[in-house]
Design a protein around this motif. Structure first.
Motif, PDB file in Angstrom:
ATOM      1  N   ALA A 193       0.712  -1.185  -0.242  1.00  0.00           N
ATOM      2  CA  ALA A 193       0.113   0.148   0.211  1.00  0.00           C
ATOM      3  C   ALA A 193       0.929   1.502  -0.133  1.00  0.00           C
ATOM      4  O   ALA A 193       1.888   1.477   0.537  1.00  0.00           O
ATOM      5  CB  ALA A 193      -0.441  -0.167   1.296  1.00  0.00           C
TER       6      ALA A 193
ATOM      7  N   GLY B 214      -3.457   2.221  -8.449  1.00  0.00           N
ATOM      8  CA  GLY B 214      -4.746   2.135  -7.634  1.00  0.00           C
ATOM      9  C   GLY B 214      -5.370   0.391  -7.999  1.00  0.00           C
ATOM     10  O   GLY B 214      -6.161  -0.140  -7.782  1.00  0.00           O
TER      11      GLY B 214
ATOM     12  N   THR C 195      -2.770  -1.981  -6.820  1.00  0.00           N
ATOM     13  CA  THR C 195      -3.133  -1.530  -4.857  1.00  0.00           C
ATOM     14  C   THR C 195      -4.171  -0.487  -4.263  1.00  0.00           C
ATOM     15  O   THR C 195      -4.172  -0.212  -4.891  1.00  0.00           O
ATOM     16  CB  THR C 195      -1.128  -1.806  -4.271  1.00  0.00           C
ATOM     17  N   ARG C 196      -3.367  -0.512  -2.908  1.00  0.00           N
ATOM     18  CA  ARG C 196      -4.354   0.877  -2.691  1.00  0.00           C
ATOM     19  C   ARG C 196      -2.890   1.153  -2.264  1.00  0.00           C
ATOM     20  O   ARG C 196      -2.327   1.728  -1.262  1.00  0.00           O
ATOM     21  CB  ARG C 196      -5.019   0.130  -1.037  1.00  0.00           C
TER      22      ARG C 196
ATOM     23  N   LEU D  44      -6.119   3.609   5.113  1.00  0.00           N
ATOM     24  CA  LEU D  44      -6.244   3.195   4.029  1.00  0.00           C
ATOM     25  C   LEU D  44      -6.085   1.125   3.925  1.00  0.00           C
ATOM     26  O   LEU D  44      -6.105   0.490   3.469  1.00  0.00           O
ATOM     27  CB  LEU D  44      -4.784   3.237   3.416  1.00  0.00           C
TER      28      LEU D  44
ATOM     29  N   ARG E 135      -9.036  -0.582   4.775  1.00  0.00           N
ATOM     30  CA  ARG E 135      -9.857  -1.417   2.722  1.00  0.00           C
ATOM     31  C   ARG E 135      -9.095  -2.442   2.591  1.00  0.00           C
ATOM     32  O   ARG E 135      -7.679  -2.685   2.065  1.00  0.00           O
ATOM     33  CB  ARG E 135      -9.449   0.042   2.439  1.00  0.00           C
TER      34      ARG E 135
ATOM     35  N   GLU F 232     -10.813  -2.891  -0.512  1.00  0.00           N
ATOM     36  CA  GLU F 232     -10.050  -3.015  -2.316  1.00  0.00           C
ATOM     37  C   GLU F 232      -9.183  -2.554  -1.881  1.00  0.00           C
ATOM     38  O   GLU F 232      -8.954  -1.262  -1.723  1.00  0.00           O
ATOM     39  CB  GLU F 232     -11.735  -2.799  -2.702  1.00  0.00           C
ATOM     40  N   ASN F 233      -8.759  -2.574  -3.836  1.00  0.00           N
ATOM     41  CA  ASN F 233      -7.315  -2.033  -3.844  1.00  0.00           C
ATOM     42  C   ASN F 233      -8.452  -0.432  -4.687  1.00  0.00           C
ATOM     43  O   ASN F 233      -9.163  -0.402  -5.207  1.00  0.00           O
ATOM     44  CB  ASN F 233      -6.457  -2.458  -5.064  1.00  0.00           C
TER      45      ASN F 233
ATOM     46  N   TYR G   4      -7.565   6.367  -3.651  1.00  0.00           N
ATOM     47  CA  TYR G   4      -7.801   7.228  -2.573  1.00  0.00           C
ATOM     48  C   TYR G   4      -7.598   8.832  -2.084  1.00  0.00           C
ATOM     49  O   TYR G   4      -6.527   9.240  -2.355  1.00  0.00           O
ATOM     50  CB  TYR G   4      -8.385   6.546  -0.842  1.00  0.00           C
TER      51      TYR G   4
END
Length: 248
Positions: A80, A100, A103-104, A231, A234, A236-237, A240
């Motif tokens: 991340a 994104g 990954t996050r 982050l 979370r 989900e990829n 943000y």
């Protein structure tokens, strides 16, 4: 994850060994939930290309010159990414957003909760005040290398989300009357100012000024670490924004 006895710690690489990087390292250590596995900067960012350990999280508050190495590392490892580096152009921001998909990722020019609230207030003021003139003034310490500040750019997007206005980066000479569809952007540099941002709305016989003053960099450190935790939570990829993580 890194094991510390029976505690699972989030492994972290820091990119940026300057004042912000040092403060973030201290905050992560005080938090107790993170293990910093390495600190890199522009002069050794190429070590991210193969010699750096694989970690859960990268926090990047460095120089834009290190972006290719950060992107390559994150794409390779799936870590991340919390990015607070300023000075990116549209192409570089586009590469961050595209990351994104794998990954996050969060990128923000400013991790202050107060600035996030200011951004929302400015957007509402711009809608309510319609055709009023708008000027943005940002002030920072004399060591800051980019202008305007990333936060000023965020505020510009808040008051003109569709980019309908021309931007005047300071004025000089016989510039004539102020056009209606123009936003002034002014950068002041001096001393040790951590960051002041003012958004002025000028109407007939009245003015509204929305202001945020930072008295230390610690507010950005606290916000960045808080954003990192959200982050990581979370599943989900995605790319943000700070607003999404803190207000939604």
């Amino acid at each position: 994850m890194t094991n510390a006895g029976d505690v699972q710690l989030t492994s972290v690489i820091l990119v940026g060994g300057g004042r912000m990087g040092k403060l973030i390292a201290q905050k992560l250590d005080a938090d107790g939930g993170f293990a910093v596995e390495g600190i890199y900067d522009v002069d050794n960012a190429d070590e991210l290309d193969g010699r750096a350990p694989v970690v859960d999280l990268v926090i990047d508050f460095s120089n834009k010159a290190g972006l290719p190495h950060v992107l390559a590392y994150v794409e390779r490892t799936g870590a991340a990414l919390v990015s607070g580096t300023t000075g990116f152009d549209d192409e570089e921001l586009g590469r961050l957003r595209a990351l994104g998909q794998k990954t996050r990722v969060i990128h923000s020019f400013n991790y202050s909760l107060g600035v996030a609230a200011l951004k929302r207030a400015c957007a509402q003021a711009a809608l309510a005040l319609g055709e009023w003139d708008c000027e943005i003034v940002e002030t920072h310490h004399n060591k800051k290398v980019d202008a305007p500040s990333g936060t000023a750019v965020l505020l510009l997007d808040a008051v003109d989300p569709n980019h309908e206005c021309a931007v005047a980066y300071g004025r000089e000479g016989m510039v004539g009357e102020r056009p209606a569809k123009e936003i002034g952007m002014h950068s002041l540099r001096g001393g040790t100012v951590a960051g002041t941002h003012e958004v002025h709305f000028f109407g007939t016989d009245e003015e509204v000024c929305l202001t945020h003053r930072a008295t230390s960099r610690q507010i950005f450190v606290n916000g960045a670490v808080a954003a990192a935790k959200r982050l990581l939570a979370r599943k989900e990829n995605g790319f943000y924004t700070f607003d999404q993580l803190m207000f939604e």
